[in-house]
Scaffold this active site. Sequence first.
Site, PDB file in Angstrom:
ATOM      1  N   TYR A  11       0.815  -1.224   0.000  1.00  0.00           N
ATOM      2  CA  TYR A  11       0.000   0.000   0.000  1.00  0.00           C
ATOM      3  C   TYR A  11       0.846   1.270   0.000  1.00  0.00           C
ATOM      4  CZ  TYR A  11      -4.384  -2.474   0.364  1.00  0.00           C
ATOM      5  OH  TYR A  11      -5.468  -3.268   0.081  1.00  0.00           O
ATOM      6  N   TYR A 138     -14.360  -4.468   3.644  1.00  0.00           N
ATOM      7  CA  TYR A 138     -12.986  -4.863   3.302  1.00  0.00           C
ATOM      8  C   TYR A 138     -12.707  -6.214   3.944  1.00  0.00           C
ATOM      9  CZ  TYR A 138      -7.988  -5.259   2.902  1.00  0.00           C
ATOM     10  OH  TYR A 138      -6.731  -5.732   2.600  1.00  0.00           O
ATOM     11  N   ASP A 227     -16.522 -11.828   9.753  1.00  0.00           N
ATOM     12  CA  ASP A 227     -15.096 -11.576   9.570  1.00  0.00           C
ATOM     13  C   ASP A 227     -14.630 -10.695  10.728  1.00  0.00           C
ATOM     14  OD1 ASP A 227     -12.576 -10.710   8.925  1.00  0.00           O
ATOM     15  OD2 ASP A 227     -13.069  -9.995   6.913  1.00  0.00           O
ATOM     16  N   LYS A 256      -5.013 -11.201  12.503  1.00  0.00           N
ATOM     17  CA  LYS A 256      -4.481  -9.975  13.108  1.00  0.00           C
ATOM     18  C   LYS A 256      -4.090 -10.126  14.578  1.00  0.00           C
ATOM     19  CE  LYS A 256      -5.700  -6.619   9.701  1.00  0.00           C
ATOM     20  NZ  LYS A 256      -6.847  -6.204   8.929  1.00  0.00           N
TER      21      LYS A 256
HETATM   22  C1  PLP Z   1      -7.054  -6.747   7.488  1.00  0.00           C
HETATM   23  C2  PLP Z   1      -8.335  -7.461   7.240  1.00  0.00           C
HETATM   24  C3  PLP Z   1      -8.373  -8.621   6.437  1.00  0.00           C
HETATM   25  C4  PLP Z   1      -7.146  -9.136   5.723  1.00  0.00           C
HETATM   26  O1  PLP Z   1      -6.187  -9.578   6.599  1.00  0.00           O
HETATM   27  P1  PLP Z   1      -4.652  -9.726   6.100  1.00  0.00           P
HETATM   28  O2  PLP Z   1      -3.982 -10.405   7.222  1.00  0.00           O
HETATM   29  O3  PLP Z   1      -4.179  -8.339   5.850  1.00  0.00           O
HETATM   30  O4  PLP Z   1      -4.677 -10.546   4.859  1.00  0.00           O
HETATM   31  C5  PLP Z   1      -9.570  -9.277   6.308  1.00  0.00           C
HETATM   32  N1  PLP Z   1     -10.689  -8.821   6.909  1.00  0.00           N
HETATM   33  C6  PLP Z   1     -10.700  -7.728   7.674  1.00  0.00           C
HETATM   34  C7  PLP Z   1     -11.946  -7.293   8.337  1.00  0.00           C
HETATM   35  C8  PLP Z   1      -9.522  -6.995   7.852  1.00  0.00           C
HETATM   36  O5  PLP Z   1      -9.537  -5.863   8.573  1.00  0.00           O
END
Ligand code: PLP
Length: 415
Positions: A11, A138, A227, A256
């Site tokens: 990015y 996202y 998610d 994360k």
């Molecule tokens: C950051 C994020 C992803 C992608 O995760 P990466 O580890 O960067 O591939 C998927 N879903 C959500 C809600 C996110 O914030």
Amino acid sequence: MTVADPIWRPYTQHATSAPPVFIERAAGATLHAKEGRKIFDAISSWWVTLHGHAHPRIAAAIARQAASLEQVIFASFTHEPAERLSAALLAKAPRGLDRVFYSDDGSTAVEVAVKMAVGYWSRRGERRPLIVALEDAYHGDTFGAMSVSARGAFTADYGSMLFEVRRVPWNEPAALEALLKAEGERVAAMIVEPLVLGAGGMLMYPPAVLEAFADACARHGVLFIADEVMTGFGRTGTLFACEQAGVTPDILCLSKGLTGGFLPLGATLAKEAVFQAFRDQDRAKTFFHGHSYAGNPIACAAALASLAVFDEEPVFERIAKIAAIHQRELKRFAGRPQVVETRQTGTIAAVELRVGDSGYLSGLGPKLLEFYLSKDVLLRPLGNVVYLLPPYCSSERELVHAYDAIEESLVLLRD
Ligand SMILES: *Cc1c(COP(=O)(O)O)cnc(C)c1O
């Protein structure tokens, strides 16, 4: 040709961005740069750092695990860190989830979820080619994750290669009901970011809306995917955002903060019925998905240590303290002409700035980033949205300093 810095960064527009800041070490909420410069990491290094950088307990667990079993193929073999972590995640996740599938990061956790959902229906003899997603969503950068994410600057070059998705507004749950009435039998699953849409601009909606989404999916027999890659592990004030709506998704994506922000690891949790759809004497019905590092023992050990920190340190007190500081400090933006609105859910706070060109590509974002760095605060606005998503060890002094920097930055805006 040799170039001074061969690294192609994520990015990053290399033609316009300043050279990267060299970090020598980090501790707590502080990044230590050269010559004694200290930077407050107000966004948890892209939303991963949970309890603080280099937390000794997690660092020690990683060192111990690396010295005994660093990696083993995860098909036909198993090991203690993965078994313990799976049990711990299922015990802490919303009740009713029964299975854990490991992958590498947030995007792969989402890919796995979407493949599980579509495969679930085809194993049951139904063709359900559609996924429902939220506007402004996202879900990651791989092709499946891009497909269910909002179309925009991130996906513009790849539009023709992304699969079809039905969209509903996150602030209008009634639209989902209408969509599912019309097309529900062709929909495999709905995927949402619970309570906070992260990269879309820290957009927030209340638990009642999340409950309405889950409820509509249940009534129409559509799988519900949460998610929680960003919202998981306390960011919204509860361990998982779904808890606030009393929702157990059919499939839950985690990454994360899962390892406390130390190592990449993805986990996709599923209800037993989803797992059972793939369990069959016929090997053709296998869930054909796997990554080389699936269930990596070191990453699992880091995740276990991070969960132990939740059990043994007053993490939810820290979370409540951060939420209270956000609430108090956001008040300074009330009535400011440069501010559209402020938003907060748990430890996540956002200030939406009024600019002519809003959106991710707003020229303001990079300008603000440089300004905050000049104040030794890492804040990385999403276009015209400045947000804080700090590690839980952040002190009041650090947070107030970040708010001071945001308030000072308002002069950069034409009003
Ligand atoms: C950051 C994020 C992803 C992608 O995760 P990466 O580890 O960067 O591939 C998927 N879903 C959500 C809600 C996110 O914030």
